[in-house]
Write an enzyme that holds these catalytic residues in place. Structure first.
Site, mmCIF file in Angstrom:
data_model
loop_
_atom_site.group_PDB
_atom_site.id
_atom_site.type_symbol
_atom_site.label_atom_id
_atom_site.label_comp_id
_atom_site.label_asym_id
_atom_site.label_seq_id
_atom_site.Cartn_x
_atom_site.Cartn_y
_atom_site.Cartn_z
ATOM 1 N N SER A 15 0.837 -1.212 0.000
ATOM 2 C CA SER A 15 0.000 0.000 0.000
ATOM 3 C C SER A 15 0.871 1.261 0.000
ATOM 4 O O SER A 15 2.101 1.190 0.138
ATOM 5 C CB SER A 15 -0.929 0.019 1.226
ATOM 6 O OG SER A 15 -0.157 0.102 2.413
ATOM 7 N N SER A 140 11.441 10.364 6.891
ATOM 8 C CA SER A 140 10.322 11.305 7.033
ATOM 9 C C SER A 140 10.895 12.671 7.394
ATOM 10 O O SER A 140 12.029 12.763 7.894
ATOM 11 C CB SER A 140 9.416 10.813 8.168
ATOM 12 O OG SER A 140 8.471 11.785 8.511
ATOM 13 N N TYR A 153 7.615 7.876 16.882
ATOM 14 C CA TYR A 153 7.806 7.858 15.423
ATOM 15 C C TYR A 153 9.000 8.743 15.047
ATOM 16 O O TYR A 153 9.874 8.338 14.282
ATOM 17 C CB TYR A 153 6.520 8.353 14.750
ATOM 18 C CG TYR A 153 6.548 8.379 13.238
ATOM 19 C CD1 TYR A 153 6.469 7.209 12.505
ATOM 20 C CD2 TYR A 153 6.641 9.586 12.550
ATOM 21 C CE1 TYR A 153 6.473 7.227 11.119
ATOM 22 C CE2 TYR A 153 6.645 9.622 11.161
ATOM 23 C CZ TYR A 153 6.563 8.439 10.447
ATOM 24 O OH TYR A 153 6.570 8.471 9.076
ATOM 25 N N LYS A 157 12.529 7.584 13.293
ATOM 26 C CA LYS A 157 12.997 8.111 11.997
ATOM 27 C C LYS A 157 14.328 8.850 12.157
ATOM 28 O O LYS A 157 15.145 8.860 11.231
ATOM 29 C CB LYS A 157 11.929 9.029 11.386
ATOM 30 C CG LYS A 157 10.654 8.284 10.966
ATOM 31 C CD LYS A 157 10.904 7.275 9.850
ATOM 32 C CE LYS A 157 9.622 6.645 9.337
ATOM 33 N NZ LYS A 157 9.840 5.694 8.234
ATOM 34 N N THR A 188 -1.626 8.853 1.921
ATOM 35 C CA THR A 188 -1.721 7.392 2.089
ATOM 36 C C THR A 188 -2.564 7.119 3.344
ATOM 37 O O THR A 188 -2.985 8.049 4.015
ATOM 38 C CB THR A 188 -0.327 6.764 2.322
ATOM 39 O OG1 THR A 188 0.124 7.145 3.632
ATOM 40 C CG2 THR A 188 0.688 7.208 1.294
HETATM 41 N N1 LIG Z 1 2.337 9.017 4.218
HETATM 42 C C1 LIG Z 1 3.104 9.963 4.739
HETATM 43 O O1 LIG Z 1 2.663 11.124 4.931
HETATM 44 C C2 LIG Z 1 4.522 9.662 5.097
HETATM 45 C C3 LIG Z 1 5.338 10.745 5.428
HETATM 46 C C4 LIG Z 1 6.650 10.486 5.775
HETATM 47 C C5 LIG Z 1 7.141 9.202 5.787
HETATM 48 N N2 LIG Z 1 6.324 8.163 5.475
HETATM 49 C C6 LIG Z 1 6.886 6.816 5.536
HETATM 50 O O2 LIG Z 1 6.601 6.129 4.340
HETATM 51 C C7 LIG Z 1 6.610 4.727 4.587
HETATM 52 C C8 LIG Z 1 5.379 4.108 3.937
HETATM 53 O O3 LIG Z 1 4.216 4.600 4.595
HETATM 54 P P1 LIG Z 1 2.859 4.893 3.805
HETATM 55 O O4 LIG Z 1 2.527 6.305 4.028
HETATM 56 O O5 LIG Z 1 2.964 4.352 2.439
HETATM 57 O O6 LIG Z 1 1.832 4.061 4.710
HETATM 58 P P2 LIG Z 1 1.056 2.677 4.456
HETATM 59 O O7 LIG Z 1 0.219 2.768 3.245
HETATM 60 O O8 LIG Z 1 0.420 2.372 5.765
HETATM 61 O O9 LIG Z 1 2.223 1.637 4.151
HETATM 62 C C9 LIG Z 1 2.901 0.953 5.150
HETATM 63 C C10 LIG Z 1 3.488 -0.307 4.541
HETATM 64 O O10 LIG Z 1 4.273 -0.957 5.552
HETATM 65 C C11 LIG Z 1 3.919 -2.338 5.560
HETATM 66 N N3 LIG Z 1 4.137 -2.907 6.881
HETATM 67 C C12 LIG Z 1 3.556 -2.540 8.058
HETATM 68 N N4 LIG Z 1 4.008 -3.315 9.053
HETATM 69 C C13 LIG Z 1 4.886 -4.201 8.500
HETATM 70 C C14 LIG Z 1 5.682 -5.258 9.008
HETATM 71 N N5 LIG Z 1 5.679 -5.585 10.306
HETATM 72 N N6 LIG Z 1 6.474 -5.950 8.147
HETATM 73 C C15 LIG Z 1 6.489 -5.648 6.827
HETATM 74 N N7 LIG Z 1 5.763 -4.654 6.287
HETATM 75 C C16 LIG Z 1 4.969 -3.937 7.112
HETATM 76 C C17 LIG Z 1 2.439 -2.354 5.176
HETATM 77 O O11 LIG Z 1 2.059 -3.607 4.629
HETATM 78 P P3 LIG Z 1 1.337 -4.805 5.430
HETATM 79 O O12 LIG Z 1 0.297 -4.191 6.304
HETATM 80 O O13 LIG Z 1 0.791 -5.629 4.298
HETATM 81 O O14 LIG Z 1 2.406 -5.510 6.178
HETATM 82 C C18 LIG Z 1 2.437 -1.297 4.074
HETATM 83 O O15 LIG Z 1 2.825 -1.877 2.855
HETATM 84 C C19 LIG Z 1 6.657 4.554 6.108
HETATM 85 O O16 LIG Z 1 7.962 4.235 6.510
HETATM 86 C C20 LIG Z 1 6.277 5.930 6.628
HETATM 87 O O17 LIG Z 1 6.853 6.196 7.886
HETATM 88 C C21 LIG Z 1 5.017 8.360 5.119
#
Ligand SMILES: NC(=O)c1ccc[n+]([C@@H]2O[C@H](COP(=O)([O-])OP(=O)(O)OC[C@H]3O[C@@H](n4cnc5c(N)ncnc54)[C@H](OP(=O)(O)O)[C@@H]3O)[C@@H](O)[C@H]2O)c1
Length: 266
Positions: A15, A140, A153, A157, A188
């Site tokens: 995702s 992040s 968090y 990071k 997301t």
């Molecule tokens: N969205 C934002 O605003 C934002 C901003 C800064 C940084 N980020 C970073 O971007 C990255 C992706 O986040 P996202 O926004 O794309 O959120 P997301 O859609 O919730 O994606 C999180 C992903 O991590 C996987 N995951 C969760 N727990 C896991 C585990 N124990 N083992 C393996 N995979 C796991 C989930 O898949 P499953 O549930 O299938 O395991 C999913 O594919 C994260 O590191 C987040 O901190 C996001």
């Protein structure tokens, strides 16, 4: 950008940003390995790519640290080698420090920091042996400054950025690159699964997330940064200003970050 035939392993591919990266690399005809815990979701992603590119599904729990050595071996054997690995698995947080139970801090560190660290340690000998490699860490803006309701968090990071920046500085392998990605708010479901003070999911799409940068734009900018072998890329809107305020006018940063962080939840 040319990633044709490159072997790219995307962790957190089911995702959000990880899924956006899968689509962007598939469009470039890269050969993919996709990982997360949810094998059914990964299989559905792989089915959508059929006829476009090769995709191997490799379910993995990044908090099962002893199991990651074997996962790394499976990933290497999928195509015989790995060119690029992208750490995009992660979990967010929505709780004030005073209301956050200690096990929640551990969960954030286990996934956001020790997962990518452990797997990278297992891959470094492979990159040394083959004479090249590229690791991408999705950190992040929270890896660059404090932000309300995200104490654990932010800590995870900062630790992630610290480890990967040190790999960049050590520079002990030839043709080995590390790209640290610092996104601001991306659209997301990160806030849905974010941990509250007692560890239950926050389960709300908050305002900041909802109005964030579209995933495909974020993924495109990450690919560009990888192709240019950039050490660090910030993908953000006004959060970038907050970062500069922190360095240049700290009192303004403390005031605005507090206000912005709390307003996000509404
Ligand atoms: N969205 C934002 O605003 C934002 C901003 C800064 C940084 N980020 C970073 O971007 C990255 C992706 O986040 P996202 O926004 O794309 O959120 P997301 O859609 O919730 O994606 C999180 C992903 O991590 C996987 N995951 C969760 N727990 C896991 C585990 N124990 N083992 C393996 N995979 C796991 C989930 O898949 P499953 O549930 O299938 O395991 C999913 O594919 C994260 O590191 C987040 O901190 C996001």
């Amino acid at each position: 950008m040319n990633f044709e035939h490159k072997v790219v392993w995307i962790i957190g591919a089911s995702s959000g940003i990880g899924l956006g990266l899968v689509k962007a690399f598939a469009a470039q005809k890269a050969r993919l390995i996709i990982s997360s815990r949810d094998s059914a979701a990964l299989t559905a992603v792989a089915e959508q790519l059929e006829g476009h590119t090769t995709c191997t599904v490799l379910p993995a729990d990044m908090t099962d640290h002893p199991g990651l050595a074997q996962i790394a071996e499976h990933a290497i054997s999928a195509y015989g080698h790995i060119d690029i690995v992208i750490h995009s698995a992660g979990v967010g947080q929505r709780s004030a420090a005073i209301d956050t139970q200690l096990p929640v801090y551990r969960r954030l560190m286990e996934l956001n920091f020790f997962g990518p660290l452990t797997l990278t340690q297992h891959l470094l000998p492979h990159f040394r042996k083959q004479g090249h490699g590229h690791v991408v860490a999705v950190s992040s803006m929270s890896g660059l400054m404090g932000f309300p309701l995200r104490s654990g968090y932010v800590a995870s990071k900062h630790a992630l950025k610290g480890y990967f920046e040190t790999l960049q500085v050590e520079h002990t392998l030839d043709n080995f690159y590390v790209t640290i990605v610092s996104p601001g708010r991306i659209k997301t479901g990160l806030s849905l699964s974010a941990l509250t003070g007692n560890g239950t999911p926050y389960d709300k799409m908050d305002k900041g997330q909802l109005h964030g940068i579209p995933v495909n734009e974020c993924a495109h900018r990450i690919l560009k940064a990888i192709s240019k072998k950039k050490k660090h890329v910030i993908i953000a809107r006004s959060e970038r200003l907050l970062y500069w305020l922190r360095m240049l006018i700290p009192p303004a940063y403390y005031r605005i970050a507090r206000k912005r962080g709390l307003a996000d939840q509404q």
